[in-house]
Design an enzyme around this catalytic site. Structure first.
Site, mmCIF file in Angstrom:
data_model
loop_
_atom_site.group_PDB
_atom_site.id
_atom_site.type_symbol
_atom_site.label_atom_id
_atom_site.label_comp_id
_atom_site.label_asym_id
_atom_site.label_seq_id
_atom_site.Cartn_x
_atom_site.Cartn_y
_atom_site.Cartn_z
ATOM 1 N N HIS A 164 31.405 -19.161 6.665
ATOM 2 C CA HIS A 164 32.179 -20.115 7.449
ATOM 3 C C HIS A 164 32.470 -21.278 6.516
ATOM 4 C CE1 HIS A 164 33.430 -22.891 10.517
ATOM 5 N NE2 HIS A 164 33.431 -21.891 11.380
ATOM 6 N N HIS B 174 27.766 -16.858 7.446
ATOM 7 C CA HIS B 174 27.932 -16.817 8.898
ATOM 8 C C HIS B 174 27.607 -15.450 9.484
ATOM 9 C CE1 HIS B 174 29.359 -18.472 12.581
ATOM 10 N NE2 HIS B 174 30.416 -17.694 12.676
ATOM 11 N N GLU C 44 41.860 -16.715 18.927
ATOM 12 C CA GLU C 44 41.240 -17.138 17.668
ATOM 13 C C GLU C 44 41.992 -16.526 16.501
ATOM 14 O OE1 GLU C 44 37.141 -15.950 18.060
ATOM 15 O OE2 GLU C 44 36.574 -17.884 18.877
#
Ligand SMILES: Cc1cc2nc3c(=O)[nH]c(=O)nc-3n(C[C@H](O)[C@H](O)[C@H](O)COP(=O)(O)OP(=O)(O)OC[C@H]3O[C@@H](n4cnc5c(N)ncnc54)[C@H](O)[C@@H]3O)c2cc1C
Length: 526
Positions: free
Chosen positions: A236, A343, A114
């Site tokens: 996010h 988020h 990621e």
């Protein structure tokens, strides 16, 4: 009155981890304000970061975390958590969590990579890791004779020595509302752990479930704990914007596979903000979307992948395709309406590496806490890891602690309050707070906006506290009181930071200072 050796408030990964590590020898009470599996942990998609591959190393995972944290990570905490990452994953595997396998890989598991990670080190269960973990652990918890699960119980306030008129600064349990019976229950415990998650619901748009109302942060603060780094709220960039859905993430992989961000008239805007355009890091993309929304007065922008072949889209994004189609959006034919959304709460109650707070016998683990791992910006997939490692360390600390005799604890006194006359006060204030936080304490901040937010919050706080003193507690009132308290902590922390760093961006102080300093708020003397 209920009595336990250890009371855990919250049934996400932090709470479940602690419960399972203690239950062999301790009577554990686990209260949770909805059902056992409801919380951010169950919604986690990507996975858990851990050093599992021999080509990866602890040093590199630490380095990646420190870089993401923009100079504010606590190195000792980071090292401790990363060094225990393999052990934590081995524990989950031994409990039967069905991580995605890859027999061609030497670990036997499929590891993904990621943003911000220099290696493939994210172990996952397809694209629903959190659900796989919590359902596996949840079954063990329900079956354990030493764990009492109390669903639909919402903690109201901690019972401290100060409340009992005793010397010292210790926690003895909690008053909680049993929502089914609509009754406040006294729950006494030798050790209490806040595992109540983050505070995404302080803002209008969030990927967090409804449980994330900052309850633990607010309760801990009221009990005399310090809070740290509350200004660092991770957004996010792309959450689906639709009146009939909430908290649905449009994964970053859509941008990774060529999704283009557009204004309603079809104009692409990311190249004007960053040379990496849609592939710029999360915070840069979120800031650009926020800028365009504020500039043009928009409710959302659009993410367009429809120019790719329909089969490619359906194959790569089956869940997103199906979910949007249910809402009448065919992403193979039209762009997806998106907004940035809160988020992750990087800050929280200040703890040491055993999860211990400033109050004796009170622990905080998971998103409610601030160990210093996340610094000014969380590295993706480090949060579930923190729940596992610190949860186990807290259990070991509790097991080693000397036994105590619980003092006499009075029942909750609601003889002076009546039933509420106007529920609308709660829903109105709830909306006003979340809108004010979104507009004034969002992705791009200024002193003026923060001051404006603070004065609104203080008015709301007065009104809510008066309401709290006069009426019977309800779930919504308890949450609203905590939301307002948490919002104030975020704004006060943001006002103290005279620079832009990590997730905190101020137009008045656009540069990062050389000196690094955590923001720590001290509660009133207890
Ligand atoms: C959509 C989404 C995707 C994510 N993906 C990832 C990922 O891939 N990898 C990763 O590492 N992290 C991810 N995260 C972050 C991660 O899921 C959370 O940080 C982590 O799950 C927090 O765990 P927790 O146990 O602290 O809190 P939670 O899992 O949120 O649990 C909190 C619990 O406390 C209970 N509670 C709260 N207040 C009270 C109260 N007053 N009384 C009683 N009970 C209470 C709640 O009901 C809940 O049971 C994601 C988060 C979201 C929202």
């Amino acid at each position: 009155m209920l009595k336990f050796d250890v009371l855990i408030i919250g049934s996400g990964l932090a709470g479940m981890t602690l419960a399972l590590h203690l239950a062999a020898t301790r009577k554990v009470g686990l209260i949770t304000k909805r059902d056992l599996l409801e919380g951010s942990s169950t919604y986690a998609q990507g996975g858990i970061a851990a050093v599992l591959d021999t080509e990866d190393s602890v040093e590199e995972h630490i380095r990646d975390t420190l870089i993401a944290g923009a100079g504010l990570c606590n190195e000792e905490a980071t090292r401790f958590i990363v060094e225990h990452s393999k052990e934590a994953i081995d524990w989950l595997i031994a409990l039967g969590v069905p991580f995605t396998r890859d027999d061609t890989h030497k670990t036997g598991y499929h590891l993904t990579r990621e943003g911000g990670h220099s290696h493939r080190r994210i172990i996952h269960a397809a694209d629903a890791t959190g659900a796989a973990v919590t359902s596996t652990l949840g079954q063990k918890i329900k079956a354990h004779p030493n764990i009492t699960v109390l669903e639909d119980f919402i903690a109201i306030d901690l019972i401290t020595s100060r409340k009992l008129g005793l010397e010292g600064k210790r926690c003895y349990g909690v008053y909680a509302l049993d929502k089914t019976l609509d009754q406040v229950v006294t729950i006494a415990a030798k050790h209490t752990m806040l595992a109540s998650g983050g505070a995404g619901k302080v803002y209008l748009y969030t990927t967090n479930p409804d449980t994330a109302t900052g309850d633990g942060i607010a309760m801990g603060w009221r009990a005399g704990c310090r809070v740290g780094n509350m200004e660092f709220i991770q957004f996010h960039p792309t959450c689906l914007y639709h009146p009939h859905t909430k908290s649905f993430l449009i994964s970053e992989a859509v941008r990774g596979e060529g999704g283009i961000l557009k204004l309603p008239d079809g104009t692409r805007f990311m190249p004007d903000h960053d040379p990496r355009a849609e592939l710029a890091p999360r915070d840069v993309v979120a800031r650009a979307i926020d800028f365009e929304m504020k500039k043009h007065g928009l409710d959302c922008v659009y993410l367009d992948i429809s120019y790719k072949p329909a089969n490619f889209i359906k194959e790569h994004f089956p869940n997103i395709y199906a979910h949007c189609l249910e809402l009448g959006i065919d992403i193979t034919q039209e762009p997806i309406p998106v907004v940035p959304a809160v988020h992750f709460t990087c800050g929280g109650l200040v703890t040491d590496l055993t999860g211990h707070t400033d109050v004796d016998a009170l622990y905080a683990v998971g998103e409610v806490a601030c160990t210093g791992l996340h610094g000014a910006n969380r590295l993706a997939s480090n949060s579930l890891l923190e729940c596992l490692v610190i949860g186990k360390a807290a259990a070991e600390d509790i097991l080693a602690a000397p036994d105590i005799v619980l003092p006499k604890i009075p029942d909750w006194d609601d003889s002076q309050v009546t039933d509420t006359d106007e529920e609308v006060v709660i829903s109105h204030n709830w909306d006003e707070l979340r809108r004010a936080m979104w507009d004034y304490v969002g992705i791009v901040r200024t002193n003026k906006r923060l001051m404006r937010a603070l004065s609104r919050i203080r008015l709301l706080s007065e009104e809510i506290n008066e309401y709290y003193s006069n009426f019977h507690v309800t779930n919504d009132l308890i949450e609203l009181r905590n939301l307002v308290q948490t919002a104030e902590l975020i704004v006060r922390s943001a006002l103290l930071r005279k620079e832009s760093r990590g997730l905190h961006y101020s137009r008045d102080y656009p540069d990062m200072l050389e000196e690094t300093q955590e923001t720590v708020l001290q509660p009133a003397q207890h």
